[in-house]
Motif scaffolding. Structure first.
Motif, PDB file in Angstrom:
ATOM      1  N   TRP A   1       0.842  -1.200   0.000  1.00 26.58           N
ATOM      2  CA  TRP A   1       0.000   0.000   0.000  1.00 26.58           C
ATOM      3  C   TRP A   1       0.880   1.254   0.000  1.00 26.58           C
ATOM      4  CZ3 TRP A   1      -0.553   4.449   2.649  1.00 26.58           C
ATOM      5  CH2 TRP A   1      -1.729   5.185   2.453  1.00 26.58           C
ATOM      6  N   VAL A   2       1.898   1.251   0.850  1.00 24.17           N
ATOM      7  CA  VAL A   2       2.797   2.406   0.916  1.00 24.17           C
ATOM      8  C   VAL A   2       3.430   2.656  -0.439  1.00 24.17           C
ATOM      9  CG1 VAL A   2       4.945   3.274   1.928  1.00 24.17           C
ATOM     10  CG2 VAL A   2       3.242   2.161   3.388  1.00 24.17           C
ATOM     11  N   ASN A   3       3.888   1.612  -1.104  1.00 28.48           N
ATOM     12  CA  ASN A   3       4.518   1.779  -2.414  1.00 28.48           C
ATOM     13  C   ASN A   3       3.551   2.329  -3.457  1.00 28.48           C
ATOM     14  OD1 ASN A   3       7.489   0.356  -3.025  1.00 28.48           O
ATOM     15  ND2 ASN A   3       6.578  -0.173  -1.061  1.00 28.48           N
ATOM     16  N   LYS A   4       2.284   1.952  -3.354  1.00 30.01           N
ATOM     17  CA  LYS A   4       1.292   2.438  -4.320  1.00 30.01           C
ATOM     18  C   LYS A   4       0.844   3.867  -4.038  1.00 30.01           C
ATOM     19  CE  LYS A   4      -0.841  -2.090  -5.197  1.00 30.01           C
ATOM     20  NZ  LYS A   4      -2.070  -2.906  -4.966  1.00 30.01           N
ATOM     21  N   ASN A   5       0.869   4.273  -2.772  1.00 30.53           N
ATOM     22  CA  ASN A   5       0.178   5.505  -2.391  1.00 30.53           C
ATOM     23  C   ASN A   5       1.028   6.602  -1.769  1.00 30.53           C
ATOM     24  OD1 ASN A   5      -2.834   4.879  -2.846  1.00 30.53           O
ATOM     25  ND2 ASN A   5      -2.118   3.065  -1.738  1.00 30.53           N
ATOM     26  N   ILE A   6       2.236   6.291  -1.349  1.00 30.13           N
ATOM     27  CA  ILE A   6       2.971   7.279  -0.553  1.00 30.13           C
ATOM     28  C   ILE A   6       3.355   8.512  -1.374  1.00 30.13           C
ATOM     29  CG2 ILE A   6       5.380   6.551  -0.849  1.00 30.13           C
ATOM     30  CD1 ILE A   6       3.497   7.395   2.456  1.00 30.13           C
ATOM     31  N   GLU A   7       3.482   8.385  -2.695  1.00 34.89           N
ATOM     32  CA  GLU A   7       3.791   9.558  -3.517  1.00 34.89           C
ATOM     33  C   GLU A   7       2.664  10.587  -3.430  1.00 34.89           C
ATOM     34  OE1 GLU A   7       4.619   8.055  -7.403  1.00 34.89           O
ATOM     35  OE2 GLU A   7       6.777   7.860  -6.994  1.00 34.89           O
ATOM     36  N   ALA A   8       1.424  10.122  -3.284  1.00 35.88           N
ATOM     37  CA  ALA A   8       0.298  11.050  -3.169  1.00 35.88           C
ATOM     38  C   ALA A   8       0.385  11.872  -1.893  1.00 35.88           C
ATOM     39  CB  ALA A   8      -1.024  10.277  -3.208  1.00 35.88           C
ATOM     40  N   PHE A   9       1.088  11.345  -0.883  1.00 36.22           N
ATOM     41  CA  PHE A   9       1.275  12.061   0.383  1.00 36.22           C
ATOM     42  C   PHE A   9       2.565  12.886   0.375  1.00 36.22           C
ATOM     43  CE2 PHE A   9      -1.628   8.679   1.404  1.00 36.22           C
ATOM     44  CZ  PHE A   9      -2.459   9.195   2.378  1.00 36.22           C
ATOM     45  N   GLY A  10       3.282  12.872  -0.741  1.00 33.00           N
ATOM     46  CA  GLY A  10       4.534  13.612  -0.835  1.00 33.00           C
ATOM     47  C   GLY A  10       5.748  12.778  -0.502  1.00 33.00           C
ATOM     48  N   GLY A  11       5.589  11.450  -0.413  1.00 31.20           N
ATOM     49  CA  GLY A  11       6.688  10.590  -0.037  1.00 31.20           C
ATOM     50  C   GLY A  11       7.495  10.086  -1.213  1.00 31.20           C
ATOM     51  N   ASP A  12       8.714   9.660  -0.914  1.00 26.22           N
ATOM     52  CA  ASP A  12       9.638   9.143  -1.917  1.00 26.22           C
ATOM     53  C   ASP A  12       9.542   7.621  -1.916  1.00 26.22           C
ATOM     54  OD1 ASP A  12      11.702   8.438  -3.586  1.00 26.22           O
ATOM     55  OD2 ASP A  12      13.230   9.653  -2.578  1.00 26.22           O
ATOM     56  N   VAL A  13       8.931   7.059  -2.927  1.00 23.62           N
ATOM     57  CA  VAL A  13       8.749   5.611  -3.004  1.00 23.62           C
ATOM     58  C   VAL A  13      10.082   4.888  -3.138  1.00 23.62           C
ATOM     59  CG1 VAL A  13       8.499   5.452  -5.507  1.00 23.62           C
ATOM     60  CG2 VAL A  13       7.257   3.837  -4.037  1.00 23.62           C
ATOM     61  N   ASN A  14      11.128   5.609  -3.509  1.00 29.14           N
ATOM     62  CA  ASN A  14      12.450   5.009  -3.642  1.00 29.14           C
ATOM     63  C   ASN A  14      13.317   5.196  -2.402  1.00 29.14           C
ATOM     64  OD1 ASN A  14      12.117   4.128  -6.405  1.00 29.14           O
ATOM     65  ND2 ASN A  14      12.212   6.295  -6.977  1.00 29.14           N
ATOM     66  N   ASN A  15      12.718   5.697  -1.335  1.00 26.57           N
ATOM     67  CA  ASN A  15      13.490   5.916  -0.100  1.00 26.57           C
ATOM     68  C   ASN A  15      12.629   5.541   1.103  1.00 26.57           C
ATOM     69  OD1 ASN A  15      15.532   6.587   1.625  1.00 26.57           O
ATOM     70  ND2 ASN A  15      15.386   8.804   1.313  1.00 26.57           N
TER      71      ASN A  15
END
Length: 554
Positions: A244-258
């Motif tokens: 879930w984090v990998n699919k959605n964290i970019e929407a929260f401003g997160g870096d999916v590669n970190n």
């Protein structure tokens, strides 16, 4: 040695830790209905103290929109109780976590979801524990409990409104709670994400199935599973949350590669398992592990063979007079949780763990590219508190650990008193169950050429001090403002939490603290063979339990 505190506090620190490995004991009322529904208004557990908190952003996830709330100081946006899988109830009990259905409208993510089903303790006991460790306003004892528990929580800096071309995405910390795989929740105050999020990272805490709901094993279940799995439902929940984090964290401003995963106690064992699981490959980069590991050939806890797991499963069937899993699924959750058999271990299921973690690590197939891990001075103190130890019985207590070298190990200590015998037994218990497993993890990863930073927490205070879980409030910047802590605690909190932040951001804990001061140098074990002691003076040193390891029998 243990800092002298009031007798009542000392006694309850032992009780607290003996009954709960790294997580608080719940006195919540049982709530099992309401598949995807949140708790009723009278049961809401808020992440903030304000009765009418300000609304935060609306974020569009892959399943629907969520709206959070602002922290009390307005600096952090909190999204609490976001579902990441279908409720594992009814026919979904003891199945792999299932993909969530999309929802219409906006989910009000303003309160935590129910904690997973776990054993309750008496009201008097909980009242006394509450008097010891909590104020009347703390949330830990107010939350509902449910078999419907697969939710997570997100904290992010309030000024972050999603990644754009001009905004750098933020590093992400995903925390897995402890509690012997039988207790705990994703929203305990000790690892609340507010204060770390203020420093420019996103914090996610996840829930997972516990006890008989999370680690029950049965051949019927393996046969009905499309993946042939049973016994690791809680572990699969953790991996599902990472997906879930990998699919959605970019929407929260997160870096999916970190993304860095972290956990303490059974949460640390879980981190170790996630690091070993092929299902989690590519879902994170680094790991933080506090006070538990299952990387040894024979882990001391939180791991068992499939044979043992299925023997326990068969015993539970017999306990409830059920001939099939289908019959057992009809047992109400509040009744099933009272089983007399422990379900506090993961296993090799051929899916989440195709082989033992030891074998996977030996084959260099583990997932973490860097590791920050360690342990506390008195890890085993509480767990060994009720074992009778004397000079006369010390040999028999230690023989299974030291085998033919037992007398040699005891003689090396020059033990003359019962007090010395007790202290040595506590140290050996700590070494067997907590510190040596980390030594194994550290050396295994270093041999692979991956950077490892190891610590030794040795700071006393007026509460848990150097006992199991004592470091958490320092690492996650949640040391309470009470008389049990002084300036030295708050100074150390700044140092340790800054190490955590730097590791999450850059993969290296060294550098500058949040207050702008240079941090003491933390050398990798790879280059120094040493660990960093967290105390009033942070210095590199040898593992203080090394003298015990040398006597371990094969």
């Amino acid at each position: 040695m243990i800092k002298k505190v009031g007798l009542l506090r000392f006694v309850f620190s032992i009780i607290l830790l003996t009954l709960s490995v790294g997580a608080i004991i719940s006195c919540a009322s049982t709530k099992t209905e309401g598949a995807a529904a949140k708790a009723s208004s009278s049961e809401k557990t808020s992440p903030v103290s304000a009765k009418n908190p300000k609304e935060a952003s609306v974020i569009l996830t892959d399943k629907g929109a969520v709206k959070g709330i602002l922290s009390d100081d307005g600096k952090v946006e909190i999204f609490a109780g976001i579902p990441f899988a279908k409720p594992p109830v009814g026919e979904l009990r003891w199945k792999e976590p299932q993909e969530l259905e999309p929802w219409d409208g906006v989910l009000e993510a303003d309160h935590f979801a129910p904690m997973a089903m776990q054993t309750e303790y008496g009201r008097i006991f909980n009242f006394l524990i509450n008097c010891y460790v909590h104020s009347k306003n703390d949330r830990t004892y107010k939350g509902p409990m449910s078999e419907d528990c697969l939710y997570l929580n997100v904290w992010r800096p309030a000024e972050t409104n999603g990644a754009t071309e001009s905004d750098s995405p933020l590093p992400v910390l995903v925390y897995i709670h402890g509690g012997s795989l039988t207790s705990g929740q994703s929203w305990y105050e000790k690892y609340d994400g507010t204060n770390l999020a203020k420093e420019g990272i996103i914090v996610v805490t996840v829930a997972y199935r516990l006890g008989v709901f999370g680690y029950f094993a049965d051949s019927e279940l393996a046969a009905e599973s499309p993946n042939g799995t049973t016994g690791n439902y809680g572990l699969l929940d953790q991996i599902k949350a990472l997906e879930w984090v990998n699919k959605n964290i970019e929407a929260f401003g997160g870096d999916v590669n970190n993304i860095t995963i972290a956990g303490e106690s059974a949460g640390s064992s879980s981190v170790n398992a996630v690091c070993a699981s092929p299902l989690a490959k590519g879902l994170f980069r680094r790991a933080i592990a506090e006070s538990s590991s299952i990387v040894q050939k024979t882990p001391p806890h939180t791991f068992r063979t499939m044979q043992k797991a299925q023997e326990t499963g068969a015993a539970i069937k017999a306990e409830f007079k059920c001939n099939t899993v289908e019959e057992l699924r009809k047992i109400p959750a509040e009744k099933l949780i009272k089983t007399k058999y422990s379900n506090s271990s993961m296993t090799v299921d051929g899916y989440a763990l195709p082989r033992t973690p030891y074998e996977i690590y030996q084959d260099n197939e583990n997932n973490e590219e860097a590791l920050l891990n360690g342990f506390n001075r008195q890890e085993g103190f509480a767990f060994a508190a009720f074992t009778k130890v004397t000079k006369k019985n010390l040999y028999s207590l230690l023989e299974s650990t030291f085998k033919s070298r037992t007398q040699e190990a005891i003689d090396a200590q020059n033990i003359k008193t019962k007090k010395q015998a007790r202290a040595y037994y506590n140290d050996v218990y700590s070494a067997v169950c907590f510190t040596y497993p980390h030594d194994c993890w550290t050396k295994t990863l270093a041999a692979q050429g991956r950077p490892v930073y190891e610590y030794f927490f040795n700071k006393e205070n007026g509460e848990l001090g150097t006992m199991h879980s004592g470091e958490m409030i320092y690492a996650y910047r949640n040391v309470p403002k009470t008389r049990n802590y002084d300036k030295s605690d708050y100074d150390l909190e700044m140092i340790i939490s800054s190490y955590w932040l730097n590791f999450v951001k850059y993969g290296d804990p060294n550098g500058v603290a949040s207050d702008g001061k240079q941090l003491p140098e933390w050398k990798t074990f790879n280059e120094s063979g040493l660990l960093l002691e967290f105390s009033e003076n942070c210095v590199m040193r040898e593992d203080p339990f090394m003298g015990i390891y040398q006597y371990f029998g094969e």
